[in-house]
Design an enzyme around this catalytic site. Structure first.
Site, mmCIF file in Angstrom:
data_model
loop_
_atom_site.group_PDB
_atom_site.id
_atom_site.type_symbol
_atom_site.label_atom_id
_atom_site.label_comp_id
_atom_site.label_asym_id
_atom_site.label_seq_id
_atom_site.Cartn_x
_atom_site.Cartn_y
_atom_site.Cartn_z
ATOM 1 N N GLY A 3 0.799 -1.221 0.000
ATOM 2 C CA GLY A 3 0.000 0.000 0.000
ATOM 3 C C GLY A 3 0.832 1.271 0.000
ATOM 4 N N GLU A 12 -3.026 -6.021 -7.759
ATOM 5 C CA GLU A 12 -2.780 -4.606 -8.069
ATOM 6 C C GLU A 12 -1.774 -4.457 -9.200
ATOM 7 O OE1 GLU A 12 -1.403 -2.297 -4.778
ATOM 8 O OE2 GLU A 12 -3.204 -2.619 -3.586
ATOM 9 N N ARG A 58 -7.258 -9.884 1.027
ATOM 10 C CA ARG A 58 -8.400 -9.570 1.893
ATOM 11 C C ARG A 58 -9.530 -8.968 1.074
ATOM 12 N NH1 ARG A 58 -4.900 -5.170 1.961
ATOM 13 N NH2 ARG A 58 -5.943 -3.306 1.140
HETATM 14 C C1 MV4 Z 1 4.972 2.782 -7.582
HETATM 15 C C2 MV4 Z 1 4.912 4.071 -8.193
HETATM 16 C C3 MV4 Z 1 5.850 4.350 -9.158
HETATM 17 N N1 MV4 Z 1 6.779 3.441 -9.505
HETATM 18 N N2 MV4 Z 1 5.922 1.915 -7.962
HETATM 19 C C4 MV4 Z 1 2.396 1.473 -4.779
HETATM 20 C C5 MV4 Z 1 1.312 1.319 -3.822
HETATM 21 C C6 MV4 Z 1 0.386 2.432 -4.095
HETATM 22 N N3 MV4 Z 1 -0.328 2.854 -2.939
HETATM 23 C C7 MV4 Z 1 1.245 3.504 -4.686
HETATM 24 N N4 MV4 Z 1 2.287 2.824 -5.297
HETATM 25 C C8 MV4 Z 1 3.116 3.289 -6.238
HETATM 26 N N5 MV4 Z 1 4.089 2.421 -6.641
HETATM 27 C C9 MV4 Z 1 6.820 2.249 -8.906
HETATM 28 N N6 MV4 Z 1 7.777 1.382 -9.254
HETATM 29 C C10 MV4 Z 1 3.935 4.969 -7.764
HETATM 30 C C11 MV4 Z 1 3.029 4.588 -6.785
HETATM 31 C C12 MV4 Z 1 2.059 5.596 -6.396
HETATM 32 C C13 MV4 Z 1 0.818 5.713 -7.051
HETATM 33 C C14 MV4 Z 1 0.469 4.880 -8.098
HETATM 34 C C15 MV4 Z 1 -0.737 5.032 -8.760
HETATM 35 C C16 MV4 Z 1 -1.633 6.031 -8.355
HETATM 36 C C17 MV4 Z 1 -1.329 6.859 -7.316
HETATM 37 C C18 MV4 Z 1 -0.085 6.728 -6.645
HETATM 38 C C19 MV4 Z 1 0.234 7.594 -5.607
HETATM 39 C C20 MV4 Z 1 1.434 7.459 -4.981
HETATM 40 C C21 MV4 Z 1 2.358 6.466 -5.373
#
Ligand code: MV4
Length: 450
Positions: free
Chosen positions: A164, A275, A292
């Site tokens: 998350g 996801e 979950r």
């Molecule tokens: C990322 C990312 C960019 N690059 N992973 C993972 C869990 C989720 N809560 C946010 N996550 C992200 N993982 C990589 N390699 C950017 C996010 C991210 C995000 C992704 C989609 C929509 C909104 C977001 C807000 C913050 C971070």
């Protein structure tokens, strides 16, 4: 069917679970902390047991207390809801060895997927695209630098037991990577009692798309389409939609197929969510699997007409899926707004206090999943979710208009809520066209404050 189950949670989700149990003819025993003794969900359950003081560690997270309550209540199964112990494989294991059915996947699958590095490796082994990065724990600076140079900056450091987005850190160069590595490891150790971290290329301007899957104990697995959870703030989802306004039929087919593949590869049972991140070119990458029921499950329920909690209970009881993939329908558009008790003008601090007035929206296509009422005291111990407002309409345009109407009808006084923020979001032209990505809300809030 089970004759009685224990609901090991609180708030709106406890109520949500109790409602489905009533319709199934299953008796419920609720649990509560000292801080929840006046909670509404207790009045809907057939019985309730106090399991400890307000602090979650000593009540909703206290495995011995919950198992004793289960024994006293003489239940056959436990529904963990979401949060608290829902993804705790040790808790699932304790249930299994105490002859209590844990309403969720096996502890074995939960252990596998709880380790994000292992989940990533499993996805890759099954030819599901993952974001370029490390394929095992990054132990030291040399390894971190090697991977960063391979995939190119910016990179993202993630905690293997985080999930998350908790404990994530972006690094733009060697110096910030080396500095962030030690900090990230310490934070992971403190938060998750395990310092394992891994590194991925940072995908800019991505969207968060997840696929709901349902699997019985006999190898039947179906998907219920995707949810778009891109509208987040500080890794907390704010608004979810199904179907996604930006997922093409081809992408939908690809990600749903990928989700089924990973679920089958691990012999997944019960409900789960796979996801993905989708980049600007529309390419998808597996990021993690949630074992979950999710907060945002109602949007999937609205478009499919299914009751995911009933599905969970039937599956845990050993029934077969009574629906084939071809019979799963998807009708119209559903949007959910999470109404939190917090002040967007004050660093989004959670807001504890008394709700002096509460009047809930209604009408055609409106669903409210909430445990609050006039006079309710929001306790300071738990997350700040007060209500989920869900609308379901034929088109996205109608759903947005309906959400706007319902948000304007919602009256909650005594605590500040995210309702004004939601009104701003759904009236923003970029939201209306669907043109949003990772940092939409963060940028959006900055703009408004300038
Ligand atoms: C990322 C990312 C960019 N690059 N992973 C993972 C869990 C989720 N809560 C946010 N996550 C992200 N993982 C990589 N390699 C950017 C996010 C991210 C995000 C992704 C989609 C929509 C909104 C977001 C807000 C913050 C971070």
């Amino acid at each position: 069917m089970f004759s009685r189950i224990l609901v090991a949670n609180r708030g709106e989700i406890a109520l949500r679970i109790i409602r489905s149990c009533k319709e199934l003819g299953v008796e419920t025993v609720a649990v509560c902390s000292k801080a929840d003794e006046n909670a509404l969900y207790l009045q809907y359950a057939d019985a309730h047991i106090c399991i400890g003081p307000g602090e979650a560690e000593e009540s909703y997270l206290n495995i011995p207390s919950i198992v004793s309550a289960a024994e006293i209540a003489d239940i056959e199964a436990i529904h963990p809801g979401y949060g608290f112990l829902a993804e705790d494989s040790h808790f699932a294991e304790v249930c299994e060895s105490s002859n209590i059915v844990f309403i969720g996947p096996s502890s074995e699958v939960m252990t596998k997927m709880g380790d994000k590095i292992q989940a990533r490796r499993l996805a890759a082994e099954n030819k599901i695209p993952v974001i370029p990065g490390s394929d095992s724990t990054v132990e030291n600076q040399q390894q971190a630098l090697k991977i960063a140079h391979e995939v190119g900056y910016p990179v993202l450091i993630k905690a293997s037991f985080g999930g998350g987005g908790r404990g994530m850190r972006v690094a733009h160069n060697d110096i910030s990577l080396v500095n962030s590595l030690a900090v990230a490891q310490r934070e992971a150790e403190a938060a998750f009692k395990d310092s394992s971290i891994y590194i991925e290329k940072y995908i800019e301007h991505s969207r968060h798309i997840e696929v709901q899957i349902v699997a019985d104990n006999y190898g039947n697995v179906i998907h219920l389409g995707e949810r778009d959870c891109t509208i987040q703030r500080r890794h907390q989802k704010l608004l979810e939609q199904a179907p996604s306004p930006t997922v093409s039929d081809q992408l939908r087919e690809d990600i749903c197929k990928a989700a089924l593949k990973i679920a089958k590869a691990v012999n997944y049972t019960n409900v789960g969510t796979v996801e993905f991140l989708v980049d600007e070119e529309g390419k998808h990458y597996f990021i993690e699997m949630n074992t979950r029921l999710q907060v945002e499950h109602p949007v999937t329920e609205m478009i499919t007409g299914m009751d995911l909690v009933k599905e969970q209970i039937r599956i845990a009881h050993g029934e077969r899926l009574n629906l084939r993939q071809k019979k799963v329908k998807s009708e119209g558009v559903a949007i959910e707004c999470r109404i939190n008790a917090e002040d967007p003008n004050n660093s989004f601090r959670p807001y504890a206090g008394k709700i002096t007035m509460c009047s809930v929206p209604g009408g055609r296509g409106v669903r409210v999943d909430s445990h609050i009422y006039t006079g309710y005291e929001v306790p300071p111990y738990y997350d700040s979710l007060l209500s989920k407002l869900i609308v379901h309409q034929k088109s996205r345009e109608d759903a947005i208009a309906c959400m706007r109407r319902a948000l304007n009808e919602y009256r909650i006084e005594g605590v500040k809520t995210t309702i004004p923020l939601h009104l701003k979001i759904i009236m923003d032209p970029r939201f209306i066209t669907g043109d949003v990505h990772t940092d939409f809300v963060e940028n959006f809030i900055d703009e408004k404050e300038q």
